[in-house]
Enzyme design. Structure first.
Site, PDB file in Angstrom:
ATOM      1  N   GLU A  57     -38.619  45.338  42.136  1.00 48.91           N
ATOM      2  CA  GLU A  57     -39.093  46.729  42.057  1.00 48.91           C
ATOM      3  C   GLU A  57     -39.268  47.321  43.458  1.00 48.91           C
ATOM      4  O   GLU A  57     -39.821  46.670  44.347  1.00 48.91           O
ATOM      5  CB  GLU A  57     -40.446  46.705  41.332  1.00 48.91           C
ATOM      6  CG  GLU A  57     -41.107  48.057  41.153  1.00 48.91           C
ATOM      7  CD  GLU A  57     -42.466  47.931  40.460  1.00 48.91           C
ATOM      8  OE1 GLU A  57     -42.979  46.795  40.301  1.00 48.91           O
ATOM      9  OE2 GLU A  57     -43.022  48.972  40.066  1.00 48.91           O
TER      10      GLU A  57
ATOM     11  N   LYS B 282     -39.228  54.218  35.915  1.00 45.80           N
ATOM     12  CA  LYS B 282     -40.304  53.476  35.245  1.00 45.80           C
ATOM     13  C   LYS B 282     -41.082  54.384  34.297  1.00 45.80           C
ATOM     14  O   LYS B 282     -41.475  55.501  34.667  1.00 45.80           O
ATOM     15  CB  LYS B 282     -41.232  52.920  36.319  1.00 45.80           C
ATOM     16  CG  LYS B 282     -42.252  51.892  35.864  1.00 45.80           C
ATOM     17  CD  LYS B 282     -43.005  51.371  37.104  1.00 45.80           C
ATOM     18  CE  LYS B 282     -43.935  50.212  36.811  1.00 45.80           C
ATOM     19  NZ  LYS B 282     -44.576  49.707  38.050  1.00 45.80           N
TER      20      LYS B 282
ATOM     21  N   CYS C 286     -41.319  46.239  35.684  1.00 49.12           N
ATOM     22  CA  CYS C 286     -42.660  45.650  35.794  1.00 49.12           C
ATOM     23  C   CYS C 286     -43.630  46.026  34.650  1.00 49.12           C
ATOM     24  O   CYS C 286     -43.582  45.435  33.589  1.00 49.12           O
ATOM     25  CB  CYS C 286     -43.243  45.980  37.163  1.00 49.12           C
ATOM     26  SG  CYS C 286     -44.507  44.796  37.715  1.00 49.12           S
TER      27      CYS C 286
END
Lengths: 581, 581
Positions: free
Chosen positions: B44, B116, B152
């Site tokens: 990430e 994200k 994540c």
């Protein structure tokens, strides 16, 4: 023809002091009811204080809030306030999380609770971290009028509960706030409240916290806004105040014509509207009170000064201190801090210390003494030359190491006096030097609170001149020695040093900092603004490199939109440098 | 029969160093392609580093990220890596805000970008502050396989993109992470990834950052997880590693049976799925590489030690320091910090200083010298008695004021040595004393980094014994003098002082702190747990009262779920005290 008497209780709550805050709400409601108020409104989370930060996460704290609000309803009735609708902010907790709530108390009961929907999570706010959003919209009918409640950020974002209340139709919106002060915030606040009143199709009773808590200052500035955008009444800034007003509210509700949506793809939820009828019928006509006196916001520098005084006073007192100490250097920063402290705490609570070293000028000592004389505060001289010598010789220090030891011996001296005598040490650094790292960590940055942490150097001078002029207007002695205002700034840590050996001229520096820090303007923006490219690059490097020192700095009153601290937190090991392509 | 060769690049990025991070991605991709990888995945925000904090808000930083990812795509093709699908995390920015993105690079182009969706905003995370959530789900077809990407937190929350990918049907999910280390986090991580693989109906390639940035440490521990929950391969912890694996992925997609919803009334958005076909046909059968060697997570204390070494090493090096200094007191805290520093930086980078005062014991000096001898580090003695005397006499100091001056003269001495010689000063305080405020602000809390800030005192002893035992196993000299482990802890700031004059026994204290700080257990919970009521009240008062000191403490490696700092931020002027009803 009035139908309702409103009382906006602009009070100063203390974080964590549930017992004290609850007693304050009881006492102020009693006063409001004595004045015949039908609705009494208190600020956001008045029982908990604001900002509660991680206290919000303690189960026992939310439970104590809940117990306090339930007991308060009963105690209000027993105190003869059961016929008033009292709006009280507090924390709550349920299966979905902690809530930032406002309860409506009437007849000895909590008749409804609204949970804040829009949770601010920018600048000084972290509410998305602590609170779960609410989706219920309670509307209560009092004297025939439909009243809805919203909380602070709910009016700062488009869409959400105000728009929903407008669609459903209400006669009055009570907006409870703990809205931190920023310079000239009232210029934004008044048009905003007017816009939401139009959206709700109803007047808004906007009550705000006053006083200070840690970094934040609340200016109050509570207002009653008509549905047509007219300010019907306004409370003075920076002082506790009960604003009582008869309002003429045509009953029957209204429907807003347009509901602005939030940007992006997250849609508004469907709010659950619940209605509670307390008193279905309007009041008979009654003689209104005379309108409260007209209040204008303070002029710019007076407002800034009042914010700084409030921030310092409440930090010292809410932390249980009665007196402060710091170094009187003869320079402008400590002189302005001293004048602020004298205004905030009284001169008898101020203990100035002159700490000359080998390199200190004669005028640094005489200007410090003159400052103390004008303020009438305590003053003593504690030379640090011997302490400095105890380090410099044995450790073989030269250059910057020797310069810093002087500032650090002063820091130790002040902390020792604090430990011995119980004064809170203040750190008199300004925002400009904090921004660029022009200070000694564990030296002049030592202290429990930094009164002018958010004041750029050029504004320090402006405030000094303004404060002296105010004194002259009143026929008082101007508190700040003219020599401290006029002299060339110097840290006096080596012979013939001036600030401009290390820094650009302060007027240029502050202009670049204002763009880079407050304005989020990048290197290329600033060069396009006409600043010298090399200078911009130099300033940006200083700011980005000073992050570690800023994290070690004590809290200070926030007066501008973006102070350093929570608002600007760079990674310490950041390798990113904006620079010319 | 394998269809795809995966390479998980577990690398150590530096925040802000876009040029360095980009060069690293190019170099590691080249290595992976040399090993025949078809898909190469990086952590990430690998181009930006993690966490970027307020750097995220700079327009120029996001623009530089965007420019870097575009250039990287071209440079990869030119380096002969155009046929691999390379997944690279970076920042991006559009009208709705800043994005935490992962782009898919292929054939010299950015063929797709995922933003994200789930933005963590608890504990060490502030992503709701910085990023706008994404609603697009790109799926690319490579060698006949449908590949989706998530980031994540997307796998730590129910609902969202993994569930959506499962509903649409994919053959492989690449999950890129900068997931901070916590003690025993792998016990949680592996079952979680298994659950999401089941939900997606596909294997998950989970690649994590390694190394440390400011407070955070990343353990790596990258894994490839089969759709059936079997760990197919695993990378070692706390070291950069390229994990290459042939996987057997039946093409054709899958549909998950159930999609867990998020709690509360916020519903999942409808994701926009976009499909890009890069290579429609599966690869012909090929000979798989031998499976990578099996890796187990480190045993508990070894893992903790490795995390602390990593945190210290990267903080020092990423801040541009090559050497460290701090006080060797003869006690356990400084001894463990010295052993950590020697392991992290080598003994030649470690400069121990013994700074005896009037009250220092003989063994404090001899144990400090013995520690230095065992480690082979630099060592000198700098008595502070004369410096202390320069303050105590002239200022008339007694009691606590006199005690604190000793610690502060040591702080000045270390900072002076740092200024003179360029070493970074370390603050060797442990989590227990930080929690209860048993330290001197501007004294022993002085330093740029606190290696054991998040290590409770009892764990400091455990780690010391473990490190010595490890040395003995290898036939090396145990680094920590036994006397430093066994002696009664004392600050030695007054005659015959011991820590237990002021504090409960450390085993009880740490147990209460673990409940109150880590476990969010209230006063009544702790009393119900069997702790003495008076003791609990006393500890809670110490913790709540120590907030100001904690805010002044330097950063330190986080090894437990809730370190002090961002995770526990009390209002300084808090008046709330949990206590017996």
């Amino acid at each position: 023809m009035p139908q309702l008497r409103l009382a906006l209780a602009q009070v100063n709550a203390t974080v964590g002091d549930i017992a004290g805050n609850t007693a304050m709400v009881l006492e102020w409601t009693r006063r409001a009811v004595q004045e015949g108020a039908h609705v009494v409104a208190f600020p956001e989370t008045v029982l908990a204080g604001y900002p509660v930060e991680d206290l919000a996460l303690r189960k026992s704290f939310a439970a104590a809030n809940r117990a306090a609000i339930d007991a308060l309803a009963v105690n209000l009735r027993e105190a003869g306030c059961g016929d008033a609708l009292v709006v009280v902010g507090h924390l709550d907790r349920d299966d979905e999380g902690v809530r930032n709530s406002a309860s409506l108390l009437f007849g000895g009961e909590v008749v409804a609770t609204y949970d804040k929907y829009h949770l601010p999570n920018y600048g000084v706010f972290d509410e998305a971290r602590y609170f779960a959003p609410g989706f219920d919209l309670p509307i209560v009918k009092l004297h025939g009028l439909d009243i809805g409640v919203v909380i602070c950020e709910d009016i700062w974002q488009n869409g959400g509960p105000v728009a929903a209340l407008g669609q459903v139709g209400v006669d009055l919106v009570v907006c409870v706030n703990s809205s931190p002060y920023e310079r000239s915030k009232d210029d934004v606040r008044v048009p905003l409240v007017a816009r939401r009143a139009a959206e709700a199709g109803a007047p808004i009773a906007y009550v705000n916290m006053v006083g200070a808590q840690d970094d934040l200052v609340f200016d109050g500035d509570s207002i009653v806004m008509g549905a047509d955008g007219e300010v019907l009444a306004r409370a003075p800034q920076f002082t506790e105040h009960l604003l009582v007003l008869d309002v003429d509210v045509p009953a029957g509700g209204h429907t807003a014509t347009t509901v602005p949506e939030q940007p992006g793809r997250i849609r508004m939820p469907a709010f659950d509207v619940t209605r509670t009828v307390l008193q279905p019928d309007p009041l008979p006509a009654y003689e209104p009170l005379p309108a409260p006196p007209g209040v204008e916001p303070l002029p710019e520098l007076a407002e800034t000064w009042a914010a700084l005084v409030t921030g310092l006073r409440d930090y010292v007192h809410k932390n249980g201190f009665r007196s402060v100490t710091f170094g009187f250097s003869g320079g402008i920063d400590s002189a302005v801090c001293a004048a602020l402290a004298a205004d905030a705490l009284g001169p008898d609570a101020l203990h100035g210390v002159s700490m000359p070293s080998h390199y200190s000028s004669e005028h640094s000592r005489s200007d410090a003494a003159e400052l103390a004389r004008r303020l009438g505060c305590h003053f003593e001289e504690r030379p640090v030359a011997d302490m400095v010598a105890a380090f410099v010789g044995p450790l073989g220090l030269t250059g910057l190491a020797e310069e810093n030891v002087q500032a650090r011996c002063r820091g130790i001296t002040l902390m020792a006096m604090s430990n011995q005598h119980g004064h809170l040490v203040l750190a008199p650094g300004n925002k400009t030097e904090l921004a660029v790292g022009y200070s000694t960590i564990y030296g002049d940055a030592v202290g429990g609170f930094a009164p002018i942490k958010d004041v750029p150097k050029t504004l320090v001078w402006e405030l000094a001149r303004w404060r002296n002029a105010e004194a002259e207007k009143l026929g008082e002695v101007p508190p700040i020695p003219e020599n401290s205002i006029e002299k060339v700034p110097s840290a006096e840590l080596r012979p013939d040093q001036t600030d401009q050996d290390s820094l650009p001229p302060y007027d240029v520096l502050d202009a670049v900092l204002d763009g880079y820090v407050e304005g989020d303007r990048d290197y290329s923006d600033l060069v396009a603004d006409g600043f010298d490219a090399e200078l911009v690059e130099r300033v940006i490097r200083m700011v980005d490199g000073a992050e570690y020192k800023r994290r070690q700095y004590p809290p200070g009153t926030k007066i501008t939109l973006k102070a350093f601290g929570r608002d600007r937190r760079l990674p310490i090991t950041n390798r990113w440098r904006e620079s010319r392509p």
